[in-house]
Enzyme design. Structure first.
Site, mmCIF file in Angstrom:
data_model
loop_
_atom_site.group_PDB
_atom_site.id
_atom_site.type_symbol
_atom_site.label_atom_id
_atom_site.label_comp_id
_atom_site.label_asym_id
_atom_site.label_seq_id
_atom_site.Cartn_x
_atom_site.Cartn_y
_atom_site.Cartn_z
ATOM 1 N N ASP A 161 -38.653 -20.324 34.349
ATOM 2 C CA ASP A 161 -37.692 -19.455 33.675
ATOM 3 C C ASP A 161 -38.090 -17.988 33.815
ATOM 4 O O ASP A 161 -39.270 -17.644 33.668
ATOM 5 C CB ASP A 161 -37.636 -19.851 32.195
ATOM 6 C CG ASP A 161 -36.537 -19.135 31.434
ATOM 7 O OD1 ASP A 161 -35.357 -19.354 31.766
ATOM 8 O OD2 ASP A 161 -36.865 -18.362 30.513
ATOM 9 N N GLU A 199 -36.524 -19.091 38.920
ATOM 10 C CA GLU A 199 -35.367 -18.297 38.520
ATOM 11 C C GLU A 199 -35.728 -16.839 38.799
ATOM 12 O O GLU A 199 -36.437 -16.193 38.025
ATOM 13 C CB GLU A 199 -35.044 -18.486 37.040
ATOM 14 C CG GLU A 199 -33.815 -17.694 36.602
ATOM 15 C CD GLU A 199 -33.573 -17.711 35.101
ATOM 16 O OE1 GLU A 199 -32.407 -17.556 34.699
ATOM 17 O OE2 GLU A 199 -34.548 -17.859 34.336
#
Length: 574
Positions: free
Chosen positions: A201, A270
């Protein structure tokens, strides 16, 4: 070729997938109950959004203990059973790992506030400047990814801490070697639980410039997935820092070096930025970084053949095989659902599914995408999403409803509604017992779920109804995934756009070729609502077989191909 270059990924948002105990929240046992569905669907790798202990202020992306399971979702034993059951079915499982920050309720952060237990500088603390009213001015002008100032004042410590995303998610200080070691130990902990990798993330936010100088000013207002600059500044000091790129290589080396359970794992990042930035995070053959990164340009698509032809050409030029494997994604837990963005058209959804499953790269399906789940109808004022609280004060509901702001995630609740399993009163989401063909609902009614169920589950937008309908979107996904698995050209072959098809109006065509196995596939996708005839001169002179088609009139006759409106033709070339 490594397994992760050929796989297909299915993202599960655990709170919304399946509720096994009737409390209105999806859980680990609920996922286990649905593994056979996922196996039969044809996906190969499951990505779980965070299941770790968390106050759930950002529904799991605010972690208070990385090696403990949030009680709502189950226990560590449940997770170990899930990993075992996934592997028994020949599938893989990866966890969402938030390495950039923790919850402000993490013990590390509480200790850091109080400067005890050696946690003094485990987070990014800075003194403020001159007093302005009752608070000192912020250390610099760095803004969070969402726009507000990223510096949050802590009255107890009398300093500011930095938060890249939301104010209750303080960023860790990776310039402290103890922090880096602690986070790598967490990665090791889960590897030794036998998971197959991690989705990382906001990985590109991990390191910040240690001089804490201001970001240069810019006229750009709204950041995009390809250009992180925005909110009137160039974010060169706090996003995509060269030290984060170096850490990607260090993390890859660490993961590859874990030998207690030997297997080939992968890291999926990401990362927001231009192609040169994404490629820097992936690294080179001699200095590999992350295995793959998402191609977020797929999120902001236009439904047209010319748009996707240009996108394919860009991917092939910027991310050539065999080193780069683009991860192809239309939706996720942070953006409006794909089906909503194409006006709820099943025919268009089938074309997009065919494109995603036949392009070169790794498809990533968001839960419910395979049945055409669309956006919920939760008003901004009723949203649980903490991001909504930032935007709702300045964005009226009518503007949000207009669709003009589709690219901005202002109410993520609407793309996270419960999975639609059946047309039962609770959509099959909450716990039920099955006796032959009779289902007795023992869970909650749908108005008691953590988020409300979409009403279209009662109109055929559910798994049970679509499994019984050979023409459904779900059956198209199943057929495409099956074809992708058996045709090596589709899962690992080269891609080429035939020169003589580039001028086709509203039709996208490309070849997939695996020279090793001699698998050869030709794809035609009709992006228009009218039928299209493809002249024999545009087709190979070899024997053509329709491996998969869509549209009643789609056919190959007399050496010519006819495509129905929004028709699909995937041809095997002998």
């Amino acid at each position: 070729m490594e397994w992760w270059r050929k796989t297909t990924i299915y993202q599960i948002y655990p709170r919304s997938f399946h509720d096994s105990n009737g409390d209105g929240v999806g859980d680990i046992k609920g996922i286990i109950m649905k593994l056979d569905y996922l196996k039969e669907l044809g996906v190969e790798t499951l990505w779980l959004s965070p299941i770790f202990e968390s106050p759930q202020a950002d529904h799991g992306y605010d972690i208070s203990n990385f090696t403990s399971i949030n009680p709502e979702y189950g226990t560590m034993s449940d997770v170990e059973e899930l990993i075992k059951c996934v592997h028994e079915r020949g599938m893989k499982i990866i966890f969402d790992m938030v390495m950039n920050h923790t919850s402000n309720e993490h013990k590390w952060f509480r200790d850091s506030i109080q400067r005890k237990n050696g946690k003094d500088d485990w987070y990014i603390w800075q003194d403020g400047g001159k007093m302005l009213g009752c608070l000192p001015t912020t250390p610099n002008n760095w803004r969070s990814m969402l726009g507000p100032n990223g510096w949050i004042y802590n009255a107890e410590r009398k300093q500011y801490y930095y938060a890249s995303f939301l104010s209750f998610q303080p960023d860790l200080n990776y310039r402290n070697p103890e922090v880096k070691k602690a986070m790598l130990d967490i990665v090791k902990f889960w590897i030794e639980k036998d998971i197959d990798g991690f989705r990382l993330d906001i990985f590109n936010c991990i390191y910040k410039d240690e001089t804490f100088e201001d970001n240069p000013r810019s006229w750009k207002v709204i950041p995009t997935h390809e250009d992180v600059n925005g909110f009137f500044q160039m974010k060169i000091k706090n996003i995509n820092h060269p030290d984060t790129v170096q850490f990607a290589k260090e993390l890859r080396n660490f993961v590859d070096g874990q030998t207690k359970i030997k297997k080939n794992r992968f890291l999926l990042g990401e990362i927001m930025g231009r192609p040169e930035t994404l490629k820097a995070f992936v690294g080179t053959g001699k200095q590999p970084g992350l295995n793959m990164v998402f191609m977020f340009e797929m999120l902001n698509f236009y439904f047209s053949a010319s748009h996707f032809r240009s996108l394919i050409e860009k991917f092939e030029n910027e991310y050539p095989a065999p080193h780069y494997s683009p991860v192809l994604v239309y939706s996720n837990h942070d953006i409006r659902r794909m089906f909503f963005r194409i006006g709820g058209s099943v025919k268009k959804a089938k074309v997009l599914a065919a494109l995603q499953m036949t392009m070169r790269g790794v498809p990533c399906i968001y839960y419910g995408e395979e049945i055409g789940m669309t956006e919920g109808k939760i008003a901004l004022k009723d949203a649980q999403d903490p991001v909504t609280k930032i935007f709702s004060a300045c964005v009226p509901q009518f503007l949000y409803d207009s669709g003009l702001l589709n690219d901005i995630s202002m109410n993520r609740d609407n793309c996270r509604t419960p999975m639609q399993w059946s047309s039962n009163s609770n959509g099959g989401f909450s716990a039920c017992t099955k006796d032959d063909d009779k289902i007795s609902v023992v869970g909650l009614d749908s108005d008691e779920f953590w988020l409300p169920l979409n009403s279209d589950t009662f109109n055929g937008v559910n798994v049970k109804a679509q499994l019984a309908d050979e023409a459904s979107l779900l059956q198209m996904y199943r057929n495409l995934l099956k074809l992708r698995k058996v045709e090596s050209a589709l899962n690992s072959g080269e891609l080429r756009i035939p020169e003589n098809t580039r001028k086709l109006k509203d039709v996208l065509s490309y070849e997939r070729i695996d020279p090793t196995s001699k698998s050869h596939v030709l794809v035609f996708l009709n992006f228009s609502g009218s039928g299209k005839d493809i002249d024999a001169s545009l087709l190979p002179s070899k024997t053509l077989t329709l491996a998969l088609s869509e549209g009643e009139s789609t056919s190959v006759v007399g050496g010519r191909l006819h495509l129905s409106p929004f028709g699909i033709a995937i041809l095997k070339i002998a």
